[in-house]
Structure formats: C-alpha cells, structure tokens
Write a protein that holds these residues in place. Structure first.
Motif, PDB file in Angstrom:
ATOM      1  N   UNK A 120     -15.540  41.077  -4.614  1.00 47.89           N
ATOM      2  CA  UNK A 120     -14.158  41.375  -4.290  1.00 47.89           C
ATOM      3  C   UNK A 120     -13.284  41.484  -5.516  1.00 47.89           C
ATOM      4  N   UNK A 121     -13.750  40.901  -6.621  1.00 41.60           N
ATOM      5  CA  UNK A 121     -13.125  41.017  -7.936  1.00 41.60           C
ATOM      6  C   UNK A 121     -11.729  40.385  -8.004  1.00 41.60           C
ATOM      7  N   UNK A 122     -11.447  39.392  -7.106  1.00 46.49           N
ATOM      8  CA  UNK A 122     -10.116  38.792  -7.098  1.00 46.49           C
ATOM      9  C   UNK A 122      -9.894  37.796  -8.231  1.00 46.49           C
ATOM     10  N   UNK A 123     -10.955  37.112  -8.680  1.00 49.01           N
ATOM     11  CA  UNK A 123     -10.799  36.002  -9.626  1.00 49.01           C
ATOM     12  C   UNK A 123     -11.055  36.492 -11.045  1.00 49.01           C
ATOM     13  N   UNK A 124     -10.108  36.228 -11.936  1.00 43.98           N
ATOM     14  CA  UNK A 124     -10.255  36.610 -13.341  1.00 43.98           C
ATOM     15  C   UNK A 124      -9.689  35.533 -14.244  1.00 43.98           C
ATOM     16  N   UNK A 125     -10.507  34.548 -14.618  1.00 36.16           N
ATOM     17  CA  UNK A 125     -10.025  33.419 -15.418  1.00 36.16           C
ATOM     18  C   UNK A 125      -9.966  33.710 -16.918  1.00 36.16           C
ATOM     19  N   UNK A 126     -10.756  34.661 -17.411  1.00 38.21           N
ATOM     20  CA  UNK A 126     -10.892  34.855 -18.851  1.00 38.21           C
ATOM     21  C   UNK A 126      -9.812  35.741 -19.466  1.00 38.21           C
ATOM     22  N   UNK A 127      -9.225  36.610 -18.677  1.00 38.76           N
ATOM     23  CA  UNK A 127      -8.355  37.625 -19.256  1.00 38.76           C
ATOM     24  C   UNK A 127      -9.184  38.779 -19.777  1.00 38.76           C
ATOM     25  N   UNK A 128      -8.510  39.828 -20.246  1.00 40.76           N
ATOM     26  CA  UNK A 128      -9.216  41.034 -20.682  1.00 40.76           C
ATOM     27  C   UNK A 128     -10.092  40.742 -21.888  1.00 40.76           C
ATOM     28  N   UNK A 129     -11.186  41.500 -22.006  1.00 38.97           N
ATOM     29  CA  UNK A 129     -12.156  41.319 -23.080  1.00 38.97           C
ATOM     30  C   UNK A 129     -12.290  42.633 -23.834  1.00 38.97           C
ATOM     31  N   UNK A 130     -12.076  42.587 -25.161  1.00 36.55           N
ATOM     32  CA  UNK A 130     -12.176  43.779 -25.994  1.00 36.55           C
ATOM     33  C   UNK A 130     -13.594  43.938 -26.529  1.00 36.55           C
ATOM     34  N   UNK A 175     -13.482  36.939   1.224  1.00 33.41           N
ATOM     35  CA  UNK A 175     -13.244  35.496   1.171  1.00 33.41           C
ATOM     36  C   UNK A 175     -11.814  35.254   0.698  1.00 33.41           C
ATOM     37  N   UNK A 176     -11.247  34.105   1.054  1.00 35.63           N
ATOM     38  CA  UNK A 176      -9.925  33.756   0.539  1.00 35.63           C
ATOM     39  C   UNK A 176     -10.006  33.559  -0.974  1.00 35.63           C
ATOM     40  N   UNK A 177      -8.883  33.757  -1.648  1.00 32.80           N
ATOM     41  CA  UNK A 177      -8.856  33.574  -3.094  1.00 32.80           C
ATOM     42  C   UNK A 177      -9.284  32.155  -3.470  1.00 32.80           C
ATOM     43  N   UNK A 178      -8.823  31.159  -2.706  1.00 27.93           N
ATOM     44  CA  UNK A 178      -9.166  29.775  -3.014  1.00 27.93           C
ATOM     45  C   UNK A 178     -10.658  29.514  -2.933  1.00 27.93           C
ATOM     46  N   UNK A 179     -11.300  30.041  -1.891  1.00 28.93           N
ATOM     47  CA  UNK A 179     -12.748  29.856  -1.741  1.00 28.93           C
ATOM     48  C   UNK A 179     -13.494  30.559  -2.866  1.00 28.93           C
ATOM     49  N   UNK A 180     -13.070  31.770  -3.207  1.00 27.09           N
ATOM     50  CA  UNK A 180     -13.741  32.519  -4.263  1.00 27.09           C
ATOM     51  C   UNK A 180     -13.563  31.852  -5.624  1.00 27.09           C
ATOM     52  N   UNK A 181     -12.363  31.290  -5.875  1.00 29.96           N
ATOM     53  CA  UNK A 181     -12.113  30.603  -7.141  1.00 29.96           C
ATOM     54  C   UNK A 181     -13.041  29.405  -7.314  1.00 29.96           C
ATOM     55  N   UNK A 182     -13.205  28.605  -6.282  1.00 29.32           N
ATOM     56  CA  UNK A 182     -14.091  27.436  -6.362  1.00 29.32           C
ATOM     57  C   UNK A 182     -15.522  27.860  -6.648  1.00 29.32           C
TER      58      UNK A 182
END
Length: 277
Positions: free
Chosen positions: A6-16, A191-198
């Motif tokens: 679903x690609x909702x979770x992005x903890x790292x930020x963009x990567x060059x 999935x909910x964002x919370x479930x996917x984040x965990x």
C-alpha cells in the motif's frame, strides 16, 4: 497477504542515489536497486495518486543514467512467514507505471535465499515478463506453484526493468502489490496506517530521545516494537557523541549507551534502529 504494498508508511524520508546502490528507500520494507555507468535518482513516496487503492506509491524518480540501466524494487519475506507456502500456488499482483517515453519490459520474479533469512545468495524460483506502456498505470498478476522446499528459507518478490537504455529524468512507480495463496489475485487489501506502521517497525524504527552532557552511562531505550532480530543502531540527527551503541545479544527490543560514553551537548537525538532482511 504476506506482502502489502500500500506504500503508506515512509519512516526514512527520500533516498538519493548518487552511485549504483541497493538501498531501502522512503517506503518502508521496499528495497530499491539502480545500476548504470553513472546514476542519479531519487527514491521517494508519491501521494495523491487516484489510480492506486491507497493513494500512495513507491516512486523511483528523476532517474538519469548512462550506459545500460536497471531499475528494480523488491521485498524480502521472513522464513517464519513463508514456510507453509511450500508446494502451494501463490499469486503476486500489483500496479506499475513508467514514464520513459516508450514501452518497457517488466520482469516479475520470485527468488528464494539459500539460507534462512539470509539474502546474500538467492536462487530464482520463477518469473514472467510483460510490456508496460508509457505513462499508463498498468495492473499485473503472476501465478506459480512453489516446489516442496522453495519457501523454506524465505521468499522475495522482485519487479525489474532490465537492459534499459540510458535514462534522462525518467520516472518509475510501484503500488498495490500483494502476494497471496491461490490462483486468483483478489482486490488489494487495505490495512489501517497504524497496523501497517507496527508491521514495518518490526524491521525498522525511528526512535528519539533528549540526550545531554549530564546523561548517565547506560541510558536505556526501549523500542516501540520488538524487532525480528538484534538490530543495528545509528544516529540520524542530534548529538554525535556516543555513536558506539550497546545492543545486548538476544535483545530484540532495546539498546543503550555504552559505559563511559556521554553526550557532549544537549540535543534531541534521533536513532535509526534497523533489523531489515
């Protein structure tokens, strides 16, 4: 579903990508591979996309290369989650889009590692190819039956554009990707964002704390989610002192500053806690 793209979770930020790299990008748990004689690209999370179920996609963008070029994304699945797929039929599905000015060939592949959860060496299980038109979101499905031991050590799903010509500011998108048992690609499971984040934090977590020069040795940080293995810990921002962390053998859910190491300044320090496959 063992893969939820679903690609909702992005903890790292963009990567060059300034050189050829094989890195986890903005979208959690998705590995990006780019090759060419020279490479300039950006891995990031795209949002507000009406053609995807969640509105998000993994974008490998602004790709500029010389020489023969490869663009690929993949997700690795733990052996504990795949063992029951031995001898079963599985289906991989999703949506992709590429903006290069011409149709391109996409390979959808399944690999297996030669050792449990160790992807240093992999063996191809199966693959198929399809033509992806320019600038159009295109669905794909791939169904195959695994051998009696194919899923014992884990599996990876790989989406690859190989042997491309040199690129100039081109874009590649990947979304709604899932792997499931059976011969039919079912509608994408949101999935909910919370479930996917965990679920993502089992592999990678951003953890923050205020660290000062008066902070005692053995400052102990309990993680939000127990990791799949003993993680590595690195400072992203904040105090540069204490970069040598103590993670006890067998400790999947905490880390600490080593004895005698204290911060030299007061700052809010952000740690990257990494247990990716």
């Amino acid at each position: 579903n063992l893969i939820n793209g679903g690609m909702q979770v992005g903890q790292r930020g963009s990567v060059n990508f300034a050189t050829t790299n094989n890195l986890y990008g903005w979208v959690d748990h998705w590995l990006i591979s780019i090759s060419g004689t020279t490479v300039s690209a950006l891995g990031r999370q795209a949002s507000g996309i009406a053609e995807t179920t969640t509105g998000y996609a993994l974008q490998v963008g602004n790709v500029t290369t010389t020489g023969s070029t490869l663009i690929a994304v993949s997700q690795r699945i733990e052996a504990i989650n795949t063992f029951d797929l031995n001898s079963k039929t599985i289906t991989v599905s999703g949506k992709v889009k590429q903006v290069t000015g011409a149709a391109q060939t996409l390979t959808i592949g399944i690999n297996k590692p030669t050792a449990s959860d160790n992807y240093a060496t992999v063996v191809a299980v199966g693959s198929t190819t399809m033509s992806i038109p320019d600038s159009v979101w295109t669905p794909f499905t791939y169904t195959l039956t695994l051998g009696a031991a194919d899923a014992t050590n884990g599996l990876s799903v790989n989406l690859t554009y190989a042997s491309l010509a040199a690129q100039t500011n081109t874009q590649f998108y990947f979304a709604d990707i899932q792997l499931e048992k059976g011969t039919v690609a079912t509608p994408f499971e949101v999935r909910s964002y919370g479930a996917e984040l965990v679920l993502c934090q089992r592999y990678y977590e951003v953890s923050g704390a205020t660290v000062t020069s008066a902070y005692p040795p053995f400052f102990h940080r309990v993680l939000k989610v127990t990791k799949r293995a003993v993680p590595s810990v690195a400072i992203i921002t904040g105090s540069s002192a204490g970069a040598d962390f103590d993670v006890a053998a067998g400790d999947f859910n905490s880390f600490r500053w080593p004895a005698g190491i204290v911060a030299t300044t007061t700052s809010y320090t952000v740690f990257a806690v990494d247990a990716e496959l």
